[in-house]
Write a protein that holds these residues in place. Structure first.
Motif, mmCIF file in Angstrom:
data_model
loop_
_atom_site.group_PDB
_atom_site.id
_atom_site.type_symbol
_atom_site.label_atom_id
_atom_site.label_comp_id
_atom_site.label_asym_id
_atom_site.label_seq_id
_atom_site.Cartn_x
_atom_site.Cartn_y
_atom_site.Cartn_z
ATOM 1 N N SER A 13 2.363 -8.787 1.524
ATOM 2 C CA SER A 13 1.528 -7.727 1.399
ATOM 3 C C SER A 13 1.562 -6.908 2.573
ATOM 4 N N TRP A 14 1.636 -5.417 2.505
ATOM 5 C CA TRP A 14 1.567 -4.562 3.460
ATOM 6 C C TRP A 14 0.477 -3.802 3.359
ATOM 7 N N GLU A 15 -0.713 -4.222 2.502
ATOM 8 C CA GLU A 15 -2.014 -3.477 2.343
ATOM 9 C C GLU A 15 -2.663 -2.994 3.585
ATOM 10 N N ASN A 16 -2.644 -4.051 4.586
ATOM 11 C CA ASN A 16 -3.368 -4.079 5.797
ATOM 12 C C ASN A 16 -2.516 -3.461 7.099
ATOM 13 N N TYR A 17 -1.161 -3.121 6.516
ATOM 14 C CA TYR A 17 -0.111 -2.678 7.795
ATOM 15 C C TYR A 17 -0.008 -1.276 7.564
ATOM 16 N N VAL A 18 -0.572 -0.556 6.602
ATOM 17 C CA VAL A 18 -0.273 0.928 6.027
ATOM 18 C C VAL A 18 -1.296 1.779 7.070
ATOM 19 N N LYS A 19 -0.778 2.679 7.669
ATOM 20 C CA LYS A 19 -1.675 3.740 8.264
ATOM 21 C C LYS A 19 -1.871 4.825 7.588
ATOM 22 N N LEU A 51 12.273 7.694 -6.637
ATOM 23 C CA LEU A 51 11.229 8.015 -5.882
ATOM 24 C C LEU A 51 11.214 6.969 -4.750
ATOM 25 N N TYR A 52 11.011 7.822 -3.583
ATOM 26 C CA TYR A 52 10.731 7.181 -2.211
ATOM 27 C C TYR A 52 9.334 7.573 -1.609
ATOM 28 N N ILE A 53 8.719 6.638 -0.990
ATOM 29 C CA ILE A 53 7.479 7.083 -0.312
ATOM 30 C C ILE A 53 7.930 7.070 1.251
ATOM 31 N N LEU A 54 7.127 8.124 1.705
ATOM 32 C CA LEU A 54 7.213 8.279 3.123
ATOM 33 C C LEU A 54 6.106 7.973 3.788
ATOM 34 N N LYS A 81 11.897 2.796 -0.629
ATOM 35 C CA LYS A 81 11.922 2.770 -2.213
ATOM 36 C C LYS A 81 10.533 2.436 -2.751
ATOM 37 N N ASN A 82 10.308 3.155 -3.943
ATOM 38 C CA ASN A 82 9.292 3.212 -4.777
ATOM 39 C C ASN A 82 8.790 1.698 -5.358
ATOM 40 N N HIS A 83 9.844 1.287 -5.738
ATOM 41 C CA HIS A 83 9.433 -0.179 -6.566
ATOM 42 C C HIS A 83 8.955 -1.125 -5.196
ATOM 43 N N ARG A 84 9.258 -0.921 -4.137
ATOM 44 C CA ARG A 84 8.753 -2.093 -2.950
ATOM 45 C C ARG A 84 7.494 -1.597 -2.501
ATOM 46 N N VAL A 85 6.941 -0.237 -2.368
ATOM 47 C CA VAL A 85 5.566 -0.117 -2.283
ATOM 48 C C VAL A 85 4.756 -0.410 -3.243
ATOM 49 N N ARG A 86 5.295 -0.219 -4.540
ATOM 50 C CA ARG A 86 4.304 -0.806 -5.595
ATOM 51 C C ARG A 86 3.879 -2.175 -5.658
ATOM 52 N N SER A 87 4.998 -2.982 -4.999
ATOM 53 C CA SER A 87 4.508 -4.399 -5.122
ATOM 54 C C SER A 87 3.992 -4.793 -3.852
ATOM 55 N N ARG A 88 4.339 -4.224 -2.780
ATOM 56 C CA ARG A 88 3.702 -4.688 -1.490
ATOM 57 C C ARG A 88 2.423 -3.940 -1.292
ATOM 58 N N CYS A 89 2.272 -2.626 -1.526
ATOM 59 C CA CYS A 89 0.892 -2.237 -1.326
ATOM 60 C C CYS A 89 0.377 -1.208 -2.391
ATOM 61 N N PHE A 101 -3.123 7.099 -2.310
ATOM 62 C CA PHE A 101 -2.554 8.429 -2.275
ATOM 63 C C PHE A 101 -2.509 9.364 -3.393
ATOM 64 N N TYR A 102 -2.318 8.700 -4.512
ATOM 65 C CA TYR A 102 -2.261 9.346 -5.846
ATOM 66 C C TYR A 102 -3.639 10.052 -6.208
ATOM 67 N N GLU A 103 -4.555 9.216 -6.079
ATOM 68 C CA GLU A 103 -6.220 9.782 -5.979
ATOM 69 C C GLU A 103 -6.436 10.889 -5.195
ATOM 70 N N ALA A 104 -5.954 10.698 -4.062
ATOM 71 C CA ALA A 104 -6.296 11.904 -2.972
ATOM 72 C C ALA A 104 -5.561 13.185 -3.380
ATOM 73 N N HIS A 105 -4.552 13.055 -4.272
ATOM 74 C CA HIS A 105 -3.801 14.299 -4.659
ATOM 75 C C HIS A 105 -4.014 14.516 -6.029
#
Lengths: 68, 68
Positions: free
Chosen positions: B11-17, B31-34, B46-54, B61-65
């Motif tokens: 889980s990366w949820e608490n590591y993302v700034k 899709l790639y996440i920066l 890669k998107n699929h890693r971010v989807r599963s980790r955080c 992000f999507y809600e903010a946009h």
């Protein structure tokens, strides 16, 4: 047309047929998800519940509506 | 500028700034996440890693946009 029925469990990932749209409530400003379950029920559900119960289906929706 | 470092855990949820943007790779169409982690590392993932980790940070992000 859209009610408030939701599945009983803590994960709805396998019960969602389709997320139809995301809308902002005019009065509260809160986000609601208009979704259709595999049993045919159509429901309007608060965003925070959908985020916790079926985050992957919600991510599917946002990706399908990306403009990039 | 954007590398490939990612946290070790599942889980990366608490590591993302911050998730800075979502982009589509021109060649592959994937899709790639920066994203920027709290340790200062900037990574293109890669998107699929971010989807599963955080997934919750990606939903933020999507809600903010959203345009609704």
């Amino acid at each position: 047309m859209f009610g408030s029925w939701v599945p009983a469990g803590t994960s709805w990932e396998n019960y969602v047929k389709e997320i139809q749209t995301v809308e902002r409530d005019e009065k509260s400003g809160d986000l609601y998800i208009l979704m259709i379950f595999k049993n045919g029920k159509k429901s309007r559900v608060k965003n925070h519940r959908v985020r916790s119960r079926c985050p992957q289906r919600l991510l599917d929706f946002y990706e399908a509506h990306l403009s990039v």
